[in-house]
Design a protein around this motif. Structure first.
Motif, PDB file in Angstrom:
ATOM      1  N   LEU A 211      76.157  55.664 -59.680  1.00 19.65           N
ATOM      2  CA  LEU A 211      75.327  54.464 -59.698  1.00 19.65           C
ATOM      3  C   LEU A 211      75.081  53.958 -58.279  1.00 19.65           C
ATOM      4  O   LEU A 211      76.008  53.825 -57.491  1.00 19.65           O
ATOM      5  CB  LEU A 211      75.990  53.369 -60.532  1.00 19.65           C
ATOM      6  CG  LEU A 211      76.177  53.650 -62.027  1.00 19.65           C
ATOM      7  CD1 LEU A 211      76.736  52.421 -62.734  1.00 19.65           C
ATOM      8  CD2 LEU A 211      74.868  54.079 -62.672  1.00 19.65           C
TER       9      LEU A 211
ATOM     10  N   SER B 204      68.426  51.297 -67.556  1.00 21.30           N
ATOM     11  CA  SER B 204      69.068  50.096 -68.096  1.00 21.30           C
ATOM     12  C   SER B 204      68.316  48.830 -67.711  1.00 21.30           C
ATOM     13  O   SER B 204      68.046  47.966 -68.562  1.00 21.30           O
ATOM     14  CB  SER B 204      70.517  50.006 -67.601  1.00 21.30           C
ATOM     15  OG  SER B 204      71.295  51.064 -68.114  1.00 21.30           O
TER      16      SER B 204
ATOM     17  N   SER C  36      71.531  52.317 -73.247  1.00 17.56           N
ATOM     18  CA  SER C  36      71.401  52.631 -71.817  1.00 17.56           C
ATOM     19  C   SER C  36      72.640  52.207 -71.035  1.00 17.56           C
ATOM     20  O   SER C  36      72.985  52.821 -70.019  1.00 17.56           O
ATOM     21  CB  SER C  36      70.148  51.968 -71.235  1.00 17.56           C
ATOM     22  OG  SER C  36      70.320  50.571 -71.092  1.00 17.56           O
TER      23      SER C  36
ATOM     24  N   ALA D  94      69.797  56.270 -64.107  1.00 18.04           N
ATOM     25  CA  ALA D  94      70.481  55.557 -65.196  1.00 18.04           C
ATOM     26  C   ALA D  94      70.332  54.053 -65.033  1.00 18.04           C
ATOM     27  O   ALA D  94      70.084  53.323 -66.011  1.00 18.04           O
ATOM     28  CB  ALA D  94      71.950  55.958 -65.248  1.00 18.04           C
ATOM     29  N   SER D  95      70.477  53.560 -63.807  1.00 15.46           N
ATOM     30  CA  SER D  95      70.343  52.119 -63.561  1.00 15.46           C
ATOM     31  C   SER D  95      68.905  51.666 -63.791  1.00 15.46           C
ATOM     32  O   SER D  95      68.674  50.582 -64.349  1.00 15.46           O
ATOM     33  CB  SER D  95      70.763  51.780 -62.129  1.00 15.46           C
ATOM     34  OG  SER D  95      72.134  52.054 -61.929  1.00 15.46           O
TER      35      SER D  95
ATOM     36  N   GLY E  92      74.837  54.514 -68.635  1.00 16.19           N
ATOM     37  CA  GLY E  92      75.270  54.167 -67.299  1.00 16.19           C
ATOM     38  C   GLY E  92      76.759  54.394 -67.091  1.00 16.19           C
ATOM     39  O   GLY E  92      77.197  54.763 -65.998  1.00 16.19           O
TER      40      GLY E  92
END
Length: 292
Positions: free
Chosen positions: A206, A40, A195, A36-37, A199
């Motif tokens: 994360l 983004s 995104s 996810a990070s 997150g």
């Protein structure tokens, strides 16, 4: 644009596209950065780079018409941005378990299949040779997914196929736009916002890693931002058939990068399935009327 310059820019662009795969794989396999990070950071840095390129382009054209000077800096729309977001997010999550070459092969196979299927839905017809090509490519994809020692996880493979389909949709929606770089910048910005929402759903998972962050920023700013800008610069000088054919080199380049930088083996199964998938698609895209 001279043929030599077109060829060099096309090569650099394909290296950028392959670079997206290897950078994502390196970040998710060899660092602790989460998918996810990575998504983004890639979309945000890509949006910033593309916005800078659009701004610089406008500044270098002080004599632009009054209409263009009052046009918004960024274009795009939310539907295209959603397709871009799905492509980027699905690619990131799938590369946690896929090798670089297999991932790129599934990705670009799905891109071409989506664009070909869309053409069929709008009345295009395939010749006998193209039908054979589609069948061979389909057999190649099935062979990739068959149980074997180096077969990819089905869930990750399905995510990568979804990523390719989303990129195919994004590419089709972007055909014929007046300023593709400006539209892509706007779509990247919208996708970056999506995104961030993604997150927030993975807050507990994360994880940041300095090297992983660097890979994500390079993927967004250089291999995505600069890469897409180069692609839109050379695309008007290529037929659709040539553009589709050139992209078939990306899985091969990605596999070589995976072997060089991630110590991933190039297996006999990968070579044979690559020949089937890419050869089948080549039969489809090369068997078109001149000028397409």
């Amino acid at each position: 644009m001279t043929l030599i310059r077109l060829g060099l820019l096309s090569l650099v662009t394909m290296l950028c596209f392959a670079g997206n795969s290897i950078l994502c794989r390196l970040a998710l396999k060899h660092t602790t950065l989460d998918a996810a990070s990575f998504t983004s950071l890639r979309l945000i840095s890509g949006a910033v780079m593309l916005a800078c390129l659009v701004y610089a382009k406008q500044r270098l054209r002080p004599r632009a018409s009054a209409a263009s000077s009052h046009a918004p800096l960024l274009g795009g729309n939310w539907i295209s941005a959603l397709a871009l977001f799905v492509y980027a997010a699905a690619l990131s999550f799938s590369y946690a378990d896929l090798s670089t070459g297999i991932g790129a092969l599934l990705l670009f196979g799905a891109v071409q299949a989506t664009m070909i299927a869309t053409g069929l839905c709008f009345g295009e017809r395939l010749s006998s040779r193209q039908m054979v090509g589609m069948l061979v490519a389909l057999i190649g994809v099935v062979a990739i997914l068959l149980p074997a020692l180096d077969a990819p996880p089905l869930g990750s493979a399905a995510l990568m196929l979804a990523s390719g389909a989303a990129w195919g949709v994004y590419s089709l929606r972007g055909r014929g736009v007046g300023d593709p770089t400006r539209d892509t910048a706007g779509n990247f910005l919208r996708a970056a916002a999506l995104s961030v929402l993604l997150g927030s759903l993975f807050l507990a998972r994360l994880q940041f890693d300095a090297v992983g962050v660097l890979y994500a920023l390079l993927s967004g700013a250089i291999t995505s931002g600069v890469g897409y800008a180069l692609w839109y610069a050379v695309l008007p000088h290529m037929t659709r058939t040539r553009a589709a054919t050139v992209q078939l080199s990306v899985p091969v380049l990605a596999a070589l990068a995976g072997a060089a930088f991630a110590q991933e083996p190039i297996t006999l199964q990968f070579v044979l399935t690559s020949l089937a998938v890419l050869g089948g698609i080549a039969l489809v895209v090369l068997d078109k009327k001149p000028g397409t």
